[in-house]
Design a protein around this motif. Structure first.
Motif, short mmCIF file in Angstrom:
data_model
loop_
_atom_site.label_atom_id
_atom_site.label_comp_id
_atom_site.label_asym_id
_atom_site.label_seq_id
_atom_site.Cartn_x
_atom_site.Cartn_y
_atom_site.Cartn_z
N PRO A 1 7.77 57.87 25.09
CA PRO A 1 9.21 57.64 25.21
C PRO A 1 9.96 58.69 26.04
O PRO A 1 10.88 58.34 26.78
CB PRO A 1 9.72 57.62 23.77
CG PRO A 1 8.58 58.02 22.91
CD PRO A 1 7.33 57.96 23.70
N ARG A 2 9.60 59.95 25.97
CA ARG A 2 10.33 60.95 26.75
C ARG A 2 10.06 60.80 28.24
O ARG A 2 10.95 61.01 29.06
CB ARG A 2 10.01 62.36 26.25
CG ARG A 2 10.72 62.67 24.92
CD ARG A 2 10.54 64.10 24.49
NE ARG A 2 9.18 64.38 24.06
CZ ARG A 2 8.77 64.43 22.80
NH1 ARG A 2 9.63 64.23 21.82
NH2 ARG A 2 7.52 64.69 22.50
N PHE A 3 8.83 60.42 28.59
CA PHE A 3 8.51 60.13 29.99
C PHE A 3 9.34 58.94 30.46
O PHE A 3 9.95 58.98 31.54
CB PHE A 3 7.01 59.85 30.14
CG PHE A 3 6.62 59.38 31.52
CD1 PHE A 3 6.63 60.25 32.60
CD2 PHE A 3 6.25 58.05 31.74
CE1 PHE A 3 6.28 59.81 33.87
CE2 PHE A 3 5.91 57.61 33.00
CZ PHE A 3 5.91 58.50 34.08
N LEU A 4 9.37 57.88 29.67
CA LEU A 4 10.15 56.70 30.05
C LEU A 4 11.62 57.02 30.21
O LEU A 4 12.30 56.45 31.07
CB LEU A 4 9.95 55.58 29.02
CG LEU A 4 8.55 54.97 28.98
CD1 LEU A 4 8.44 53.99 27.82
CD2 LEU A 4 8.21 54.31 30.30
N LYS A 5 12.12 57.95 29.41
CA LYS A 5 13.53 58.34 29.51
C LYS A 5 13.83 59.00 30.86
O LYS A 5 14.84 58.68 31.48
CB LYS A 5 13.89 59.29 28.36
CG LYS A 5 15.36 59.63 28.30
CD LYS A 5 15.69 60.46 27.08
CE LYS A 5 17.18 60.78 27.10
NZ LYS A 5 17.58 61.58 25.95
N ILE A 6 12.96 59.89 31.32
CA ILE A 6 13.24 60.52 32.62
C ILE A 6 13.03 59.54 33.77
O ILE A 6 13.72 59.61 34.79
CB ILE A 6 12.47 61.84 32.85
CG1 ILE A 6 10.97 61.63 32.92
CG2 ILE A 6 12.85 62.88 31.81
CD1 ILE A 6 10.20 62.84 33.42
N VAL A 7 12.10 58.60 33.60
CA VAL A 7 11.91 57.56 34.63
C VAL A 7 13.16 56.69 34.71
O VAL A 7 13.67 56.40 35.80
CB VAL A 7 10.65 56.71 34.35
CG1 VAL A 7 10.62 55.47 35.24
CG2 VAL A 7 9.39 57.54 34.53
N GLU A 8 13.66 56.27 33.55
CA GLU A 8 14.87 55.45 33.50
C GLU A 8 16.04 56.17 34.18
O GLU A 8 16.81 55.58 34.93
CB GLU A 8 15.20 55.13 32.05
CG GLU A 8 16.39 54.23 31.84
CD GLU A 8 16.64 54.01 30.35
OE1 GLU A 8 17.80 54.21 29.93
OE2 GLU A 8 15.70 53.63 29.64
N ARG B 1 5.93 57.02 38.51
CA ARG B 1 5.81 58.31 39.22
C ARG B 1 6.49 58.24 40.58
O ARG B 1 7.09 59.22 41.02
CB ARG B 1 4.33 58.70 39.39
CG ARG B 1 3.65 59.09 38.09
CD ARG B 1 2.17 59.33 38.28
NE ARG B 1 1.45 58.07 38.47
CZ ARG B 1 0.15 57.96 38.73
NH1 ARG B 1 -0.59 59.06 38.88
NH2 ARG B 1 -0.43 56.80 38.86
N SER B 2 6.42 57.09 41.22
CA SER B 2 7.07 56.96 42.53
C SER B 2 8.58 57.05 42.41
O SER B 2 9.24 57.60 43.29
CB SER B 2 6.65 55.66 43.23
OG SER B 2 6.99 54.52 42.47
N ALA B 3 9.15 56.55 41.34
CA ALA B 3 10.60 56.68 41.12
C ALA B 3 10.98 58.14 40.93
O ALA B 3 11.98 58.61 41.49
CB ALA B 3 11.04 55.86 39.92
N LEU B 4 10.18 58.88 40.16
CA LEU B 4 10.47 60.31 39.96
C LEU B 4 10.37 61.06 41.28
O LEU B 4 11.22 61.91 41.60
CB LEU B 4 9.49 60.90 38.94
CG LEU B 4 9.61 60.38 37.51
CD1 LEU B 4 8.46 60.90 36.66
CD2 LEU B 4 10.95 60.76 36.90
N ALA B 5 9.35 60.77 42.07
CA ALA B 5 9.18 61.44 43.36
C ALA B 5 10.30 61.06 44.32
O ALA B 5 10.83 61.91 45.05
CB ALA B 5 7.82 61.10 43.96
N ALA B 6 10.69 59.78 44.34
CA ALA B 6 11.77 59.33 45.22
C ALA B 6 13.08 60.05 44.88
O ALA B 6 13.83 60.44 45.78
CB ALA B 6 11.95 57.81 45.10
N ASP B 7 13.34 60.23 43.61
CA ASP B 7 14.54 60.93 43.17
C ASP B 7 14.57 62.35 43.75
O ASP B 7 15.57 62.80 44.30
CB ASP B 7 14.59 60.95 41.64
CG ASP B 7 15.91 61.42 41.08
OD1 ASP B 7 16.97 61.21 41.72
OD2 ASP B 7 15.89 62.00 39.98
N ASN B 8 13.44 63.04 43.66
CA ASN B 8 13.39 64.41 44.20
C ASN B 8 13.51 64.43 45.72
O ASN B 8 14.17 65.31 46.27
CB ASN B 8 12.11 65.12 43.75
CG ASN B 8 12.26 65.69 42.36
OD1 ASN B 8 13.36 65.90 41.86
ND2 ASN B 8 11.14 65.93 41.72
#
Length: 125
Positions: free
Chosen positions: A7-14, A89-96
């Motif tokens: 759930p915490r991973f999903l929260k940062i992805v969201e 993971r791609s969403a997290l990388a795109a954000d950065n």
């Protein structure tokens, strides 16, 4: 069966997905077929990339993409399509990358799993 993420991973992805633009497998395949100038970036682990990846993709794993993107893709206006296993993971990388000034970054929702399900071409080269 799809992998259950914590759930915490999903929260940062969201959270990241609220800021990034997403595309999908069909749109990326169409862009490739048209010969559009996009850089496909596989952000999975090196071992995953070695197994198979989208034709023409470069590998910049999630752990190093922020460090190495400028040497591999120096123009921050380059159209980039990031993908991973399913689009998290791609969403997290795109954000950065957006935070670093890259202006045309897309995350491919569905990732390579959906690409495989549709039996689209993959390579090991």
């Amino acid at each position: 069966m799809a992998h259950q993420h914590p759930p915490r991973f999903l929260k940062i992805v969201e959270d990241a997905k609220r800021r990034v633009r997403e595309t999908n497998v069909d749109k990326v395949k169409t862009q490739m077929d048209r010969g559009e100038k996009i850089v496909l970036v596989d952000v999975r682990e090196e071992s995953e990339f070695a197994k198979d990846h989208l034709p023409g993709a470069i590998h910049l794993g999630k752990g190093i993409i922020e460090r190495d993107i400028e040497s591999r893709v120096p123009d921050p206006a380059t159209p980039l399509v990031l993908y991973c296993g399913g689009g998290f993971r791609s969403a997290l990388a795109a954000d950065n990358l957006q935070k670093m000034g890259y202006t045309q970054v897309l995350s491919m929702d569905g990732g390579i799993r959906e690409w495989r399900e549709k039996r689209l071409p993959l390579t090991k080269d």
